[in-house]
Every structure is written in structure tokens, then in C-alpha cells.
Write a protein that holds these residues in place. Structure first.
Motif, short mmCIF file in Angstrom:
data_model
loop_
_atom_site.label_atom_id
_atom_site.label_comp_id
_atom_site.label_asym_id
_atom_site.label_seq_id
_atom_site.Cartn_x
_atom_site.Cartn_y
_atom_site.Cartn_z
N ILE A 44 -36.16 -44.92 -1.93
CA ILE A 44 -34.78 -44.98 -2.14
C ILE A 44 -34.38 -46.53 -1.84
N GLY A 45 -33.44 -47.11 -2.52
CA GLY A 45 -33.06 -48.37 -2.31
C GLY A 45 -31.61 -48.55 -2.52
N GLY A 46 -31.16 -49.82 -2.34
CA GLY A 46 -29.50 -49.83 -2.57
C GLY A 46 -29.10 -50.96 -1.54
N THR A 47 -27.74 -51.04 -1.40
CA THR A 47 -27.08 -52.07 -0.40
C THR A 47 -26.07 -51.02 0.52
N LEU A 48 -25.87 -51.86 1.63
CA LEU A 48 -25.12 -51.45 2.52
C LEU A 48 -24.05 -52.61 2.84
N THR A 50 -20.55 -53.93 4.43
CA THR A 50 -19.64 -53.70 5.63
C THR A 50 -18.53 -55.10 5.43
N HIS A 51 -17.49 -55.17 6.53
CA HIS A 51 -16.70 -56.32 6.60
C HIS A 51 -17.55 -57.54 6.66
N MET A 52 -18.75 -57.53 7.23
CA MET A 52 -19.53 -58.61 7.63
C MET A 52 -20.37 -58.84 6.30
N GLY A 53 -20.23 -58.34 5.27
CA GLY A 53 -21.21 -58.73 3.97
C GLY A 53 -21.97 -57.61 3.67
N ASN A 54 -22.75 -57.89 2.36
CA ASN A 54 -23.73 -56.78 2.09
C ASN A 54 -25.14 -57.22 2.31
N VAL A 55 -25.78 -56.10 2.60
CA VAL A 55 -27.34 -56.19 3.01
C VAL A 55 -28.10 -55.26 2.25
N ALA A 56 -29.51 -55.47 1.80
CA ALA A 56 -30.27 -54.69 1.19
C ALA A 56 -31.05 -53.68 1.99
N ILE A 57 -30.80 -52.69 1.73
CA ILE A 57 -31.81 -51.45 2.17
C ILE A 57 -33.23 -51.94 1.93
N ALA A 71 -32.15 -51.31 7.48
CA ALA A 71 -31.68 -52.57 6.79
C ALA A 71 -31.64 -53.35 7.98
N THR A 72 -31.55 -54.74 7.69
CA THR A 72 -31.61 -55.81 8.66
C THR A 72 -29.95 -56.36 8.60
N VAL A 73 -29.18 -56.30 9.55
CA VAL A 73 -27.77 -56.81 9.62
C VAL A 73 -27.66 -58.04 10.32
N ASP A 74 -27.07 -59.17 9.87
CA ASP A 74 -26.81 -60.30 10.48
C ASP A 74 -25.71 -60.15 11.37
N MET A 75 -25.84 -60.23 12.77
CA MET A 75 -24.74 -59.86 13.73
C MET A 75 -24.47 -61.22 14.42
N SER A 79 -30.28 -61.18 13.80
CA SER A 79 -30.86 -60.38 12.97
C SER A 79 -31.10 -59.02 13.98
N VAL A 80 -30.10 -57.93 13.26
CA VAL A 80 -30.30 -56.63 14.06
C VAL A 80 -30.89 -55.48 13.14
N ASP A 81 -32.04 -55.04 13.20
CA ASP A 81 -32.39 -53.89 12.37
C ASP A 81 -31.62 -52.65 12.86
#
Length: 113
Positions: A44-48, A50-57, A71-75, A79-81
Motif C-alpha cells: 500500500i502506498g500513497g500520500t498523507l 495535512t495543513h503542514m504539507g504532503n508526506v509520502a506513505i 509516514a515521516t512527518v516534519d514537525m 522528523s516524527v514517525d
């Protein structure tokens, strides 16, 4: 082995492909997010988004109607997993997003048709 009574262990996996509108319950109130998923064999792949931008799954898998994504989100430069786990029933999804030290957040979602 942790199987559920009444259902075969090898139930076919649901196809989570599509665009999901998520509502994440945070201490600051509800946060909208968009989850776009694709299925390629078992992966399964894709993107998430949010108001902070898109991150890859990074990784994704479905077992029966249970989905688990990472996904790894830039906070703010850190970087937060994020680990997204949920249950899919038809065009609805509900579950939990765990974001490291920030804790876990409940979410619900619906798939556009």
C-alpha cells in the motif's frame, strides 16, 4: 494465535485504494487530513496531506480489514514517525495515529466515491 472467532484467518484483504478524508481528534481540536492510497500487489502506498504539507506513505499493508501505514512527518524541523492503524468498513475508516512523543490521536475517515 490471536484469531477472531467466527471468521477465517485468511479473509481477503480489503482494497483501501482511493482518497480518504480524515478527521483527527487532537487536543487543539479536530484536524482535517487527506489520505490518498494506492494498492500494488500486497504493498500500500500513497500520500498523507495535512495543513503542514504532503508526506509520502513509507510502508503500508492491509490484513483483512485492518490497515497499518507509516509516514515521516516534519514537525517544525523535527522528523516524527507517524504510525496510522485502523479498521476499514466499506467506505469508512477509524483508528489511531501514533506520533512519537506527541502521543496518539483518534481519527475517523470516509472515502470519496
Amino acid at each position: 494465535m490471536g484469531g477472531r472467532p467466527g471468521g477465517p484467518a485468511s479473509a481477503p484483504a480489503v482494497d483501501p485504494s482511493g482518497t480518504w478524508s480524515l478527521v483527527v481528534q487532537s487536543p487543539q481540536g479536530d484536524i482535517g487530513a487527506q489520505l490518498t492510497l494506492t494498492k500494488d500487489g500486497e504493498q500500500i502506498g500513497g500520500t498523507l496531506g495535512t495543513h503542514m504539507g504532503n508526506v509520502a506513505i513509507k510502508t503500508g499493508r492491509v490484513t483483512g480489514n485492518q490497515i497499518r501505514l507509516t509516514a515521516t512527518v516534519d514537525m517544525g524541523g523535527e522528523s516524527v514517525d507517524a504510525i496510522i492503524s485502523g479498521t476499514i468498513e466499506g467506505d469508512s475508516m477509524r483508528g489511531t495515529i501514533v506520533m512519537g512523543a506527541m502521543g496518539s490521536f483518534e481519527f475517523t475517515g470516509t472515502r470519496a466515491r
